[in-house]
Design a protein around this motif. Structure first.
Motif, PDB file in Angstrom:
ATOM      1  N   ILE A  92      10.016 -32.494  -5.119  1.00  0.00           N
ATOM      2  CA  ILE A  92       9.604 -31.371  -4.282  1.00  0.00           C
ATOM      3  C   ILE A  92       8.102 -31.374  -4.086  1.00  0.00           C
ATOM      4  CG2 ILE A  92       9.455 -28.847  -4.188  1.00  0.00           C
ATOM      5  CD1 ILE A  92      12.164 -28.815  -5.656  1.00  0.00           C
ATOM      6  N   ILE A  93       7.377 -31.691  -5.150  1.00  0.00           N
ATOM      7  CA  ILE A  93       5.927 -31.831  -5.075  1.00  0.00           C
ATOM      8  C   ILE A  93       5.548 -32.982  -5.999  1.00  0.00           C
ATOM      9  CG2 ILE A  93       5.503 -30.106  -6.859  1.00  0.00           C
ATOM     10  CD1 ILE A  93       2.937 -29.346  -5.347  1.00  0.00           C
ATOM     11  N   SER A  94       4.612 -33.788  -5.543  1.00  0.00           N
ATOM     12  CA  SER A  94       4.188 -34.936  -6.316  1.00  0.00           C
ATOM     13  C   SER A  94       2.677 -34.917  -6.423  1.00  0.00           C
ATOM     14  CB  SER A  94       4.655 -36.214  -5.623  1.00  0.00           C
ATOM     15  OG  SER A  94       4.192 -37.348  -6.304  1.00  0.00           O
ATOM     16  N   GLY A  95       2.164 -35.203  -7.612  1.00  0.00           N
ATOM     17  CA  GLY A  95       0.726 -35.161  -7.795  1.00  0.00           C
ATOM     18  C   GLY A  95       0.214 -36.351  -8.579  1.00  0.00           C
ATOM     19  N   VAL A  96      -1.049 -36.624  -8.379  1.00  0.00           N
ATOM     20  CA  VAL A  96      -1.740 -37.658  -9.138  1.00  0.00           C
ATOM     21  C   VAL A  96      -3.160 -37.163  -9.396  1.00  0.00           C
ATOM     22  CG1 VAL A  96      -2.449 -38.946  -7.081  1.00  0.00           C
ATOM     23  CG2 VAL A  96      -2.306 -40.123  -9.279  1.00  0.00           C
ATOM     24  N   ILE A  97      -3.665 -37.427 -10.593  1.00  0.00           N
ATOM     25  CA  ILE A  97      -5.030 -37.030 -10.917  1.00  0.00           C
ATOM     26  C   ILE A  97      -5.755 -38.225 -11.520  1.00  0.00           C
ATOM     27  CG2 ILE A  97      -4.418 -36.140 -13.188  1.00  0.00           C
ATOM     28  CD1 ILE A  97      -6.627 -33.969 -12.687  1.00  0.00           C
ATOM     29  N   GLY A  98      -7.001 -38.370 -11.158  1.00  0.00           N
ATOM     30  CA  GLY A  98      -7.829 -39.433 -11.705  1.00  0.00           C
ATOM     31  C   GLY A  98      -9.247 -39.284 -11.205  1.00  0.00           C
ATOM     32  N   GLU A  99     -10.206 -39.591 -12.070  1.00  0.00           N
ATOM     33  CA  GLU A  99     -11.619 -39.502 -11.683  1.00  0.00           C
ATOM     34  C   GLU A  99     -11.956 -38.149 -11.062  1.00  0.00           C
ATOM     35  OE1 GLU A  99     -13.957 -41.793 -12.452  1.00  0.00           O
ATOM     36  OE2 GLU A  99     -12.363 -42.933 -13.446  1.00  0.00           O
ATOM     37  N   HIS A 100     -11.442 -37.074 -11.658  1.00  0.00           N
ATOM     38  CA  HIS A 100     -11.734 -35.701 -11.247  1.00  0.00           C
ATOM     39  C   HIS A 100     -11.135 -35.333  -9.883  1.00  0.00           C
ATOM     40  CE1 HIS A 100     -14.449 -35.734 -14.612  1.00  0.00           C
ATOM     41  NE2 HIS A 100     -15.096 -36.755 -14.089  1.00  0.00           N
ATOM     42  N   ILE A 101     -10.168 -36.092  -9.423  1.00  0.00           N
ATOM     43  CA  ILE A 101      -9.528 -35.794  -8.136  1.00  0.00           C
ATOM     44  C   ILE A 101      -8.051 -35.530  -8.376  1.00  0.00           C
ATOM     45  CG2 ILE A 101      -8.889 -36.700  -5.867  1.00  0.00           C
ATOM     46  CD1 ILE A 101     -11.480 -38.308  -5.908  1.00  0.00           C
ATOM     47  N   LEU A 102      -7.574 -34.403  -7.877  1.00  0.00           N
ATOM     48  CA  LEU A 102      -6.160 -34.062  -7.913  1.00  0.00           C
ATOM     49  C   LEU A 102      -5.633 -34.161  -6.494  1.00  0.00           C
ATOM     50  CD1 LEU A 102      -3.545 -32.868  -9.147  1.00  0.00           C
ATOM     51  CD2 LEU A 102      -4.515 -30.592  -8.680  1.00  0.00           C
ATOM     52  N   GLN A 103      -4.568 -34.917  -6.337  1.00  0.00           N
ATOM     53  CA  GLN A 103      -3.986 -35.083  -5.012  1.00  0.00           C
ATOM     54  C   GLN A 103      -2.515 -34.683  -5.105  1.00  0.00           C
ATOM     55  OE1 GLN A 103      -3.610 -39.200  -3.539  1.00  0.00           O
ATOM     56  NE2 GLN A 103      -4.913 -38.491  -1.884  1.00  0.00           N
ATOM     57  N   LEU A 104      -2.123 -33.729  -4.272  1.00  0.00           N
ATOM     58  CA  LEU A 104      -0.746 -33.239  -4.264  1.00  0.00           C
ATOM     59  C   LEU A 104      -0.111 -33.528  -2.911  1.00  0.00           C
ATOM     60  CD1 LEU A 104      -1.349 -29.697  -5.825  1.00  0.00           C
ATOM     61  CD2 LEU A 104      -0.507 -31.745  -6.996  1.00  0.00           C
TER      62      LEU A 104
END
Length: 167
Positions: A65-77
């Motif tokens: 339903i929702i997918s996220g990734v975080i790395g190097e201070h960036i959150l992407q949903l």
């Protein structure tokens, strides 16, 4: 929707100076010790850069339903159906004072509209809640029920809007 966050929009066609003005507002409001956030509408079609061919996008395509990734201070949903009200709630979690929306022209938040040429004037008839216009046009925009600023006068516009916001 009730929110304690001050929200306003910067609206204009592609290459009208929206991002430049948004950055100027962010710098000025941040100098005033406000927690400022921004949200840009990618209205040019297609996915924003950085989404395609990622593992998190594969998760979304598989049915998440929702997918996220975080790395190097960036959150992407990513999700199939973001609603602006949902995004605002995510931003509110960060305890911000001001949210600047770049785009989302059909929403009803207070707006600053950028007019670069006469063709852009049609925007003023399509939008609601226009508070100010930043224009390169030399003629007077008498029919507009908003404060008019010349494009080379962004400092005055920002000061006027900060006063309007109470900052």
């Amino acid at each position: 929707m009730v929110t304690l966050v001050q929200i306003f929009q910067i609206i204009g066609y592609k290459n009208s100076g929206k991002t430049t003005l948004t950055c100027q507002f962010i710098k000025e409001l941040s100098k005033r010790n406000l927690r400022v956030a921004s949200l840009k509408h990618h209205g040019h079609g297609g996915l924003p850069l950085g989404i395609q061919n990622t593992d998190s996008e594969k998760h979304r395509q598989a049915g998440s339903i929702i997918s996220g990734v975080i790395g190097e201070h960036i959150l992407q949903l990513s999700t199939d159906n973001w609603q602006l009200t949902q995004l605002i709630k995510i931003y509110e979690i960060m305890h911000i004072d001001v949210l600047i929306l770049e785009g989302f022209k059909h929403e009803d938040f207070p707006k600053i509209v950028l007019i670069s040429d006469e063709r852009d004037l049609r925007l003023l008839h399509q939008l609601t809640n226009v508070q100010a216009v930043l224009s390169t046009l030399p003629q007077n925009l008498n029919e507009v029920d908003a404060v008019i600023f010349q494009k080379n006068n962004t400092t005055e516009l920002i000061q006027w809007y900060c006063n309007l916001l109470g900052y």
